[in-house]
Structure formats: structure tokens, C-alpha cells
Write an enzyme that holds these catalytic residues in place. Structure first.
Site, short mmCIF file in Angstrom:
data_model
loop_
_atom_site.label_atom_id
_atom_site.label_comp_id
_atom_site.label_asym_id
_atom_site.label_seq_id
_atom_site.Cartn_x
_atom_site.Cartn_y
_atom_site.Cartn_z
N SER A 154 0.84 -1.20 0.00
CA SER A 154 0.00 0.00 0.00
C SER A 154 0.88 1.25 0.00
O SER A 154 1.66 1.44 -0.93
CB SER A 154 -0.96 -0.04 1.19
N ASP A 289 -9.65 -6.19 -4.00
CA ASP A 289 -9.19 -5.01 -3.27
C ASP A 289 -10.20 -3.87 -3.41
O ASP A 289 -10.46 -3.39 -4.51
CB ASP A 289 -7.82 -4.57 -3.81
N HIS A 318 -7.63 -5.91 0.23
CA HIS A 318 -6.44 -5.07 0.35
C HIS A 318 -5.49 -5.60 1.42
O HIS A 318 -4.27 -5.57 1.23
CB HIS A 318 -6.87 -3.64 0.70
#
Length: 344
Positions: A154, A289, A318
Site C-alpha cells: 500500500s 481489493d 487489500h
């Protein structure tokens, strides 16, 4: 027939154990009910230690960075540097580190996260600023003595990519896991973020930011959109409250960081820099995600000059470290050419 004397001796020996067990149980229950944050913190710290990581610190000017380290440098296997996502810390890498017992692994708490110190108001906490801090850390611990494998997820995924583009000579390979970026297809979360950022009002941004939960319900909501496998059956309100309280001291910094990273200026920074990443590259993404849409993988695959692996993990959101940690580990080891199979 048992001797009365033996019965008395057995009772005397067992009694302290019973008292100790009852005391520990009562104390734990009291903490769980009155100070759940202490239970959450103790669990996370214990999990880090049980993964085999040793918690260490390094001083960089006015900053102190904390990191977990497992193993020693090896001549036959490159070291691995792990960079976590927004508002996370080294704890998120526990499932991966546990599965890498024969590797030298470092999981860094980025500035303002975990046990690292919080940057002052005048320090650069943008993607560029964080790349600079990571570089200072790498030099301080001597990780750049040999090319290493950098892995980020991320926010950390974007930092890993940008770091590689700037310090190519230090990197053997890079793995970017659902890196923060603007994707061709918007996720529901990215639409929400754009809307609150367009308001331009700090109070609105802080109140509505889905990544800064202020109560158990908001924490539950964040976990629900981050994961494919919904965690509601596991996390009680007490544990959720503990997690909220643990994060509360960081809210001011998280707000500053969120505003910096969510600005339009940085929306396309990874895509626009990808062509400079010449080392072997890997992309890992959760197919479901809801935070950073999987369509970003196609964009980066086309831009990266040496993209050797694109792993789209099914039944995964995610939070890959929570949904499918085993699949993530296998993908990374396969990319390194070190995946052991039953046939090998």
C-alpha cells in the site's frame, strides 16, 4: 489408599499454582474490560517477538526509528526490507516473517508509526520525504552493503517503488503489494477519499477519513472494507475499542500524513516513475481489493521495464497479510526463485 500426608503435601503444592492462575486470569479479564488497549498492545508485541523478530532502534538526527529484525545477512540469499502501509507497523508483517525462518528480514516502523518517533511539523512526510528517511535508515544499519530485496504494501508499496527508482544500485529486486496509486477504475474507498479531499475542510477530512477510525464501529468498518474475509465474528467491541485507543495518540500525525499522500500532486507519482525502475519487479494484488483497485496492476505492468511477476490473488482484499498470507509468501518466494515445492 492415598496417605493423608501425601494429600496434604499435594494440596500445598497445587495451591500456589491455582492462586497464580486465578490471579493472572482475573488480572487479564480486568485489563480486557477496563484497559483493552493494553491487551491489544501486549498481543501485538508478543506476536512480533514470537515471529522471531528482535526489536531494535536506530537514531537518525532528531528521529528514532524502530524495526524488527530476524536472522543475519547471508551470501546466498538477499536480505529483505519490509515497508508497511498507512497507520500500520512492523506487526502487519508477522505472518510473512514467521514463514521466512532462513532469511535476513527487517520490518521497519516508518516515521510516526509503531514505536518510531513522530516527525515534527516541519519535516517532509510526503512520499519523497519518506523515501529519504528510508535511505538514511538503510545506510545507518548497513543494509546497502549488498543489494537487497525491498517489499512494500500500500503506502509502503509506493515508497518501495520510488526508493528503487532513486537508489537502483542498492536494490536487487522490488515487490510492490497493492501500492498506493491512482487506478483506471476507482474503488469505492478511493471515490470517498476524493470527495472528502475536495471539501478542503480539515474537520470534514478528519471526521470522514475511513482510515482514521474514532470508535469501534468505524474500526469495524475499516476492517470490513480492507479484508475479503469479514472479521466481525472474531473482533469483540472491547478489542476494537482497544485498537481505537491504541491509535488515538497518532491521529494528529495520521491526519497530516493522509492529507499529504492523498493530495492530487502524488496521485500519479508511482505510475510516472515506474519507467525508471529497471531491477526485477513484482506486483502482488488482491483481486477483491476495495481500497486500491486491482486495475492498477495492468498500468504498472506496462510501465515497468523489468516486471517479471504479476500475482493477482483470488478471494483476497487489500489486507493481503490478513486474507491470504500464505499465498503472498509463496508469490514472493517464487519471484525470488526460492519456492520449495514437494517435488523439489
Amino acid at each position: 489408599m492415598a496417605s493423608p500426608v501425601l494429600d496434604i503435601v499435594s494440596t500445598v503444592m497445587i495451591y500456589p499454582v491455582l492462586v497464580t492462575t486465578a490471579t493472572v486470569t482475573a488480572a487479564t479479564l480486568l485489563l480486557y474490560l477496563s484497559r483493552p488497549v493494553l491487551v491489544v498492545q501486549a498481543y501485538m508485541r508478543l506476536a512480533v517477538l514470537l515471529s522471531g523478530m528482535k526489536i531494535q532502534y536506530v537514531k537518525l538526527g532528531n528521529q528514532t526509528l524502530c524495526y524488527g529484525e530476524r536472522g543475519r545477512r547471508r551470501s546466498d540469499k538477499s536480505s529483505i526490507l519490509l515497508l508497511h502501509g498507512f497507520s500500520a507497523d512492523k506487526f502487519m508483517w508477522v505472518p510473512l516473517v514467521k514463514n521466512l525462518p532462513d532469511y535476513h528480514v527487517i520490518a521497519l516502523d516508518l516515521p510516526g508509526h509503531g514505536d518510531s518517533s513522530t516527525p515534527s511539523e516541519d519535516e517532509d512526510i510526503s512520499f519523497i520525504g519518506q523515501v529519504s528517511t528510508v535511505h538514511q535508515f538503510v545506510e545507518a544499519v548497513g543494509l546497502n552493503k549488498e543489494p537487497f530485496h525491498i517489499v512494500g504494501m500500500s503506502m509502503g508499496g509506493s515508497i518501495a517503488g520510488l526508493y528503487t527508482a532513486k537508489y537502483q544500485d542498492h536494490i536487487e529486486r522490488v515487490t510492490m503489494i497493492c501500492p498506493a496509486m491512482k487506478t483506471p477504475k476507482d474503488s469505492e474507498v478511493s471515490i470517498k477519499i476524493r470527495e472528502i479531499m475536495e471539501s478542503g475542510d480539515d474537520e470534514t477530512i478528519l471526521k470522514d477519513c475511513p482510515f482514521i477510525p474514532k470508535n469501534p464501529e468505524e474500526m469495524k468498518h475499516m476492517l470490513s472494507f480492507a479484508q475479503f474475509y469479514k472479521p466481525n465474528f472474531f473482533f469483540t467491541n472491547q478489542i476494537l475499542q482497544g485498537a481505537v485507543e491504541m491509535r488515538k495518540p497518532y491521529h494528529k500525525f495520521f491526519f497530516r500524513l493522509f492529507k499529504s499522500l492523498a493530495s492530487w500532486e502524488y496521485a500519479g507519482i508511482l505510475e510516472n516513475t515506474a519507467h525508471k525502475i529497471n531491477v526485477p519487479s513484482q506486483l502482488i494484488w488482491g483481486e477483491e481489493d476495495q481500497v486500491i483497485d486491482v486495475s492498477g496492476a495492468t498500468v504498472l505492468q506496462e510501465k515497468l521495464p523489468n516486471c517479471q511477476s504479476v500475482d493477482i490473488i483470488s478471494r483476497c482484499g487489500h489486507a493481503i497479510n490478513l486474507d491470504r498470507p500464505g499465498s503472498k509468501t509463496k508469490a514472493i518466494l517464487k519471484f525470488r526463485g526460492e519456492l520449495k515445492t514437494k517435488q523439489s
